[in-house]
Motif scaffolding. Structure first.
Motif, PDB file in Angstrom:
ATOM      1  N   MET B   1       0.848  -1.198   0.000  1.00  0.00           N
ATOM      2  CA  MET B   1       0.000   0.000   0.000  1.00  0.00           C
ATOM      3  C   MET B   1       0.881   1.245   0.000  1.00  0.00           C
ATOM      4  SD  MET B   1      -2.997   1.507   0.208  1.00  0.00           S
ATOM      5  CE  MET B   1      -4.281   0.382   0.759  1.00  0.00           C
ATOM      6  N   LYS B   2       0.579   2.145  -0.898  1.00  0.00           N
ATOM      7  CA  LYS B   2       1.310   3.400  -0.957  1.00  0.00           C
ATOM      8  C   LYS B   2       0.834   4.318   0.177  1.00  0.00           C
ATOM      9  CE  LYS B   2       2.569   6.824  -4.329  1.00  0.00           C
ATOM     10  NZ  LYS B   2       2.369   7.315  -5.668  1.00  0.00           N
ATOM     11  N   THR B   3       1.757   5.012   0.790  1.00  0.00           N
ATOM     12  CA  THR B   3       1.394   5.858   1.916  1.00  0.00           C
ATOM     13  C   THR B   3       1.890   7.289   1.708  1.00  0.00           C
ATOM     14  OG1 THR B   3       3.411   5.333   3.111  1.00  0.00           O
ATOM     15  CG2 THR B   3       1.495   3.939   3.560  1.00  0.00           C
ATOM     16  N   MET B   4       1.358   8.200   2.506  1.00  0.00           N
ATOM     17  CA  MET B   4       1.802   9.585   2.503  1.00  0.00           C
ATOM     18  C   MET B   4       1.787  10.061   3.953  1.00  0.00           C
ATOM     19  SD  MET B   4       0.190  12.687   0.286  1.00  0.00           S
ATOM     20  CE  MET B   4       1.280  13.732  -0.627  1.00  0.00           C
ATOM     21  N   VAL B  51       8.041  19.054  -7.863  1.00  0.00           N
ATOM     22  CA  VAL B  51       7.020  20.104  -7.869  1.00  0.00           C
ATOM     23  C   VAL B  51       6.447  20.246  -6.452  1.00  0.00           C
ATOM     24  CG1 VAL B  51       6.361  19.757 -10.267  1.00  0.00           C
ATOM     25  CG2 VAL B  51       5.200  18.464  -8.483  1.00  0.00           C
ATOM     26  N   ARG B  52       5.898  21.441  -6.215  1.00  0.00           N
ATOM     27  CA  ARG B  52       5.169  21.659  -4.951  1.00  0.00           C
ATOM     28  C   ARG B  52       3.679  21.584  -5.248  1.00  0.00           C
ATOM     29  NH1 ARG B  52       6.621  26.657  -1.404  1.00  0.00           N
ATOM     30  NH2 ARG B  52       5.956  27.711  -3.292  1.00  0.00           N
ATOM     31  N   GLU B  53       2.949  20.768  -4.481  1.00  0.00           N
ATOM     32  CA  GLU B  53       1.523  20.569  -4.746  1.00  0.00           C
ATOM     33  C   GLU B  53       0.701  20.718  -3.464  1.00  0.00           C
ATOM     34  OE1 GLU B  53       1.458  17.204  -8.252  1.00  0.00           O
ATOM     35  OE2 GLU B  53       1.920  16.586  -6.207  1.00  0.00           O
ATOM     36  N   TRP B  54      -0.558  21.160  -3.655  1.00  0.00           N
ATOM     37  CA  TRP B  54      -1.528  21.125  -2.567  1.00  0.00           C
ATOM     38  C   TRP B  54      -2.060  19.710  -2.437  1.00  0.00           C
ATOM     39  CZ3 TRP B  54      -2.291  24.869   0.768  1.00  0.00           C
ATOM     40  CH2 TRP B  54      -2.034  26.188   0.402  1.00  0.00           C
ATOM     41  N   THR B  72       9.583  10.092 -10.538  1.00  0.00           N
ATOM     42  CA  THR B  72       9.589   8.841  -9.762  1.00  0.00           C
ATOM     43  C   THR B  72       8.316   8.661  -8.933  1.00  0.00           C
ATOM     44  OG1 THR B  72      10.654   9.965  -7.916  1.00  0.00           O
ATOM     45  CG2 THR B  72      12.103   8.946  -9.549  1.00  0.00           C
ATOM     46  N   ASP B  73       7.460   9.689  -8.882  1.00  0.00           N
ATOM     47  CA  ASP B  73       6.243   9.710  -8.048  1.00  0.00           C
ATOM     48  C   ASP B  73       6.585   9.525  -6.569  1.00  0.00           C
ATOM     49  OD1 ASP B  73       3.572  10.167  -7.662  1.00  0.00           O
ATOM     50  OD2 ASP B  73       3.011   8.071  -7.855  1.00  0.00           O
ATOM     51  N   GLU B  74       7.759  10.031  -6.180  1.00  0.00           N
ATOM     52  CA  GLU B  74       8.171   9.917  -4.785  1.00  0.00           C
ATOM     53  C   GLU B  74       7.843  11.233  -4.063  1.00  0.00           C
ATOM     54  OE1 GLU B  74      12.307   9.154  -2.273  1.00  0.00           O
ATOM     55  OE2 GLU B  74      12.380   9.543  -4.426  1.00  0.00           O
ATOM     56  N   VAL B  75       7.188  11.118  -2.916  1.00  0.00           N
ATOM     57  CA  VAL B  75       6.910  12.313  -2.114  1.00  0.00           C
ATOM     58  C   VAL B  75       8.128  12.583  -1.233  1.00  0.00           C
ATOM     59  CG1 VAL B  75       5.424  13.339  -0.366  1.00  0.00           C
ATOM     60  CG2 VAL B  75       4.436  11.910  -2.158  1.00  0.00           C
ATOM     61  N   LEU B  76       8.762  13.741  -1.445  1.00  0.00           N
ATOM     62  CA  LEU B  76      10.019  14.021  -0.764  1.00  0.00           C
ATOM     63  C   LEU B  76       9.787  14.572   0.634  1.00  0.00           C
ATOM     64  CD1 LEU B  76      11.748  15.624  -3.852  1.00  0.00           C
ATOM     65  CD2 LEU B  76      12.024  13.298  -3.001  1.00  0.00           C
TER      66      LEU B  76
END
Lengths: 233, 99
Positions: B1-4, B51-54, B72-76
């Protein structure tokens, strides 16, 4: 005999509870499901796994930049950390859901007048940047009790709610059975228990979801009397 | 499962979040042209890179900012919007149909 239809403050799902055989009692001017069968057996069952509806009991919320400060000015203790609950002197529990949001839940006896006092004290003029949220109308309030509660939640919720990972007084605002919900760990005496609050329009759906999820563990509805007994143990 | 990681609620399944698009400067409400507003509302830069996103944690309606690598669809990293937007912005647009 207490009939919920005769009370302005009654559960969102009182007809569903009546189907389960609920016997209602008047508590703080509201019709609450007190028990479904024998209270002794229900208390034993609730120590293992049970679902109770507390929706008619008082609760209130406040949102806004000044909400937490206003609650503190009204004598509410704690509220220093997000997603944590602070027990008050009168058994009421105050939760800080965010830096801009507080939630106050009454005690199981519903003897405290704190929720009514806060509602009376609040006004748009006297509490700038603090806005009342009528949580008693907008949200159902269930309790999931018993030693197997965390195992049951693992089926329908992504957050690890096991007692060694999710401490007493911790809050998870997350998705339960694909519905947004607030989960608060609130043990009753020595028994593991969680409050579950969510959109009142989904009360009946969530009630059936939770009962379905707990069926394999033998979970059943329990009334307020059984919960009070567990809390007193 | 992908998480944030939500800055308010911690690690959660990605299904609890919705993306609100790029973080970028809003046109001046008083002097912005139709072209500037159309660009702001409808167009995306679609940059390959960081990129910076809401993003919004929907169970709490908590909006925050995430830095994400679109390759890479990686949240930094994620942080509260208050870290960037420190002052209230009032909309004192001209009164067009007033009494």
């Amino acid at each position: 005999m207490v009939r919920p239809v005769e009370y302005a403050r009654r559960s969102f799902l009182h007809r569903r509870l009546a189907e389960h055989g609920a016997v209602f009692a008047e508590i703080a001017g509201a019709a609450v499901a007190d028990h479904y069968g024998g209270v002794d057996g229900e208390t034993v069952g609730a120590a293992q796994l049970a679902l109770a509806d507390l929706s008619p009991l008082p609760r209130i919320g406040f949102k806004g930049k000044n909400a937490i400060n206003w609650l503190i000015s009204q004598g509410i203790r704690g509220l220093q950390a997000d997603n944590a609950v602070d027990l008050q002197y009168d058994g009421v529990r105050a939760a800080r859901l965010a830096p801009t949001e507080g939630l106050v839940l009454c005690d199981l006896e519903a003897k405290s007048g704190t929720c009514a006092r806060l509602a009376d004290a609040w006004s748009l003029e006297s509490a700038p940047l603090c806005f009342l949220v009528p949580r008693a109308d907008s949200h159902y309030w269930f309790a999931v009790t018993g030693a197997r509660a965390a195992e049951m939640f693992a089926k329908i919720c992504g957050v690890d709610l096991r007692p060694d990972r999710f401490a007493e007084g911790a809050i998870a605002q997350t998705s339960v059975a694909r519905n947004n919900a607030i989960i608060i760990r609130r043990d009753l005496g020595r028994t593991l228990a969680y409050d579950v609050l969510g959109d009142s329009a989904s009360a009946d759906y969530m009630w059936r979801c939770l009962l379905d999820a707990m069926a394999e563990f033998g979970g059943k509805p329990a009334g307020l009397s059984a919960l009070r007994r567990l809390a007193a143990e | 499962m992908k998480t944030m990681t939500c800055p308010l609620n911690g690690v959660r399944n990605i299904s609890e979040f919705v993306c609100g698009g790029e973080v970028r400067a809003m046109p001046d409400p008083a002097s912005g042209t139709d072209a500037e507003w159309a660009d702001y509302v409808f167009m995306e830069n679609n940059k390959a890179g960081v990129v910076r996103e809401w993003w919004c944690h929907t169970p709490t309606s908590f909006w925050f900012i995430a830095e994400r690598d679109t390759v890479t669809d990686e949240v930094l990293r994620t942080y509260p919007a208050g870290d960037v937007f420190t002052a209230r912005r009032d909309f004192d647009a001209p009164n067009e149909g007033g009494a």
